[in-house]
Write a protein that holds these residues in place. Structure first.
Motif: not given
Ligand SMILES: [Fe+2]
Length: 145
Positions: A25-26, A31, A94, A98, A103, A105-107, A110
């Protein structure tokens, strides 16, 4: 016992894959892999828990029916299973959020979630290896895992 060890190794592999995602991350997250993990986390966890709860724990409960400490430990483990299943669903959401770039988007959040999940899962497996496996071995007459 072979089946139990199989479930342990599947769950350990899952923990390793989640740790890899957390470490990447991030921006270095693959993916495709992350999406695959997101889709498989809940079914994988449930399969392992189903085996323990429908086969293993009832067997231990009846064999060690007079041992209250074992009964309590099994109840605690069952509760942890339930917590982990809830957690697995949140984690999958989550991850999908991601990967999809939703949004917010909070790595960091996570990463925290991932580490909380696989950390707890590894502790659970360590506990079961230390305390449940010896009981199974006792039933199997001290045979090998
Ligand atoms: Fe378990």
């Amino acid at each position: 016992m072979v089946r139990l060890n199989g479930h342990f190794s599947v769950l350990s592999d899952l923990c390793d894959r989640l740790e890899e995602i957390a470490d990447r991350l991030p921006d270095k997250v693959n993916r495709q892999d992350a999406l695959h993990v997101a889709r498989s986390v809940s079914p994988t966890v449930r399969r392992a828990h189903d085996f323990e709860e429908t086969v293993l724990f009832p067997l231990l409960k009846s064999r060690f029916a007079t041992d209250a400490a074992i009964g309590e430990a099994l109840n605690d483990l069952r509760f942890e299973h339930w917590e982990d299943e809830m957690f697995a669903e949140e984690l999958a959401e989550g991850l999908v959020g991601f990967i999809g770039g939703l949004e917010p988007r909070n790595p960091e959040a996570l990463g925290y979630m991932l580490r909380g999940f696989f950390g707890g899962m590894r502790r659970h497996i360590t506990f079961e290896k230390a305390h449940i496996v010896p009981l199974v071995q006792q039933i199997e007459g001290g045979g090998h895992a």
